[in-house]
Design a protein around this motif. Sequence first.
Motif, PDB file in Angstrom:
ATOM      1  N   LYS A 241       0.831  -1.204   0.000  1.00 32.32           N
ATOM      2  CA  LYS A 241       0.000   0.000   0.000  1.00 32.32           C
ATOM      3  C   LYS A 241       0.865   1.253   0.000  1.00 32.32           C
ATOM      4  O   LYS A 241       0.548   2.253  -0.647  1.00 32.32           O
ATOM      5  N   ARG A 242       1.966   1.194   0.744  1.00 30.41           N
ATOM      6  CA  ARG A 242       2.885   2.333   0.778  1.00 30.41           C
ATOM      7  C   ARG A 242       3.450   2.610  -0.610  1.00 30.41           C
ATOM      8  O   ARG A 242       3.565   3.765  -1.036  1.00 30.41           O
ATOM      9  N   ALA A 243       3.828   1.564  -1.327  1.00 30.29           N
ATOM     10  CA  ALA A 243       4.369   1.733  -2.673  1.00 30.29           C
ATOM     11  C   ALA A 243       3.336   2.356  -3.598  1.00 30.29           C
ATOM     12  O   ALA A 243       3.649   3.248  -4.398  1.00 30.29           O
ATOM     13  N   LYS A 244       2.093   1.911  -3.496  1.00 36.82           N
ATOM     14  CA  LYS A 244       1.029   2.444  -4.352  1.00 36.82           C
ATOM     15  C   LYS A 244       0.744   3.910  -4.041  1.00 36.82           C
ATOM     16  O   LYS A 244       0.292   4.654  -4.906  1.00 36.82           O
ATOM     17  N   LYS A 245       1.009   4.323  -2.792  1.00 39.31           N
ATOM     18  CA  LYS A 245       0.788   5.717  -2.404  1.00 39.31           C
ATOM     19  C   LYS A 245       2.009   6.604  -2.670  1.00 39.31           C
ATOM     20  O   LYS A 245       2.055   7.750  -2.236  1.00 39.31           O
ATOM     21  N   GLY A 246       2.990   6.048  -3.364  1.00 45.50           N
ATOM     22  CA  GLY A 246       4.150   6.856  -3.710  1.00 45.50           C
ATOM     23  C   GLY A 246       5.170   6.968  -2.607  1.00 45.50           C
ATOM     24  O   GLY A 246       5.864   7.987  -2.502  1.00 45.50           O
TER      25      GLY A 246
END
Length: 287
Positions: free
Chosen positions: A264-269
Amino acid sequence: AGLPLVLQQFLLPLVFGGPPGLLQLSSWEMQQCFLSDAVDTPDFKPQQNASFLAVRTRSSWNPTSVNDLAAKYGEIFGPHGNNRNAASHLWAKYILDRANELSHSKIVMLFSGFCAVSGSPIDPGTHSRYRTTLPLVGGGKQTGYSYHCCWPCVCDETALIKVDTKTIKDKTGKAKKYYFEVIGDPCVSSPSVCTEEGESGCIPFEAPAVECEGTRLQNAIRSDGGHVIIGMYFVGGSYAKNQFIDYETMVDTYGNSLKDSCEKRAKKGFDSGMGAIFQQVARLNRV
């Protein structure tokens, strides 16, 4: 009820959607992992022409705790504006340059005093000890422990760090093979310094201690495979289940896993921990 103490300190509500009481931890954790200013550092003003080699002139060092390493922060990072973002190779060099003054037990102890991803000094213990399984440079995998300032650093660790060996001699001359966390040399293509946040293919301007000299990273110790050592990977430790955070199995009381939170962190940049700073550096030359 609520999250275990370990998770209260390291799982941000930003991703986990935890109770309002955890919101106060978010800014502290961000500050620990990302250094926007020298807010967590000793006051150190290097001489105008100070260099890393110049400040290494010293008498014998006899550290007894990780606090003695933290006290050297200004000596190590002062020439870089006291900024240690993504520059843990300098911690590693400081320790390994002095291996002939230290026992093996002290070498291990000192390597537990900083986060290999962010470069932040840390207090090693249950709250900062993570168990992961990482790829070995030569093939295969190794399970071990590492210490981090915040859980997002474990996301970057499992995504971009590999493990390699290096044999070190201590003050008695006894040689011992260690497992170290490594990245590829980010300077191999002589990258420029980024001018904007989140750029790729360049050294982030938020990491001024990541300095290239031609196609090689300055002041870095290489592993047996020739890669940049940024921290120790602790193998063989024996800890009870409540004495570490397991990347593979840890979930909070809401059923959210640490692995899912990394996704999720990766998807949020990469909006927590160090942001994308370490990612930018490590992706320049992936091992």
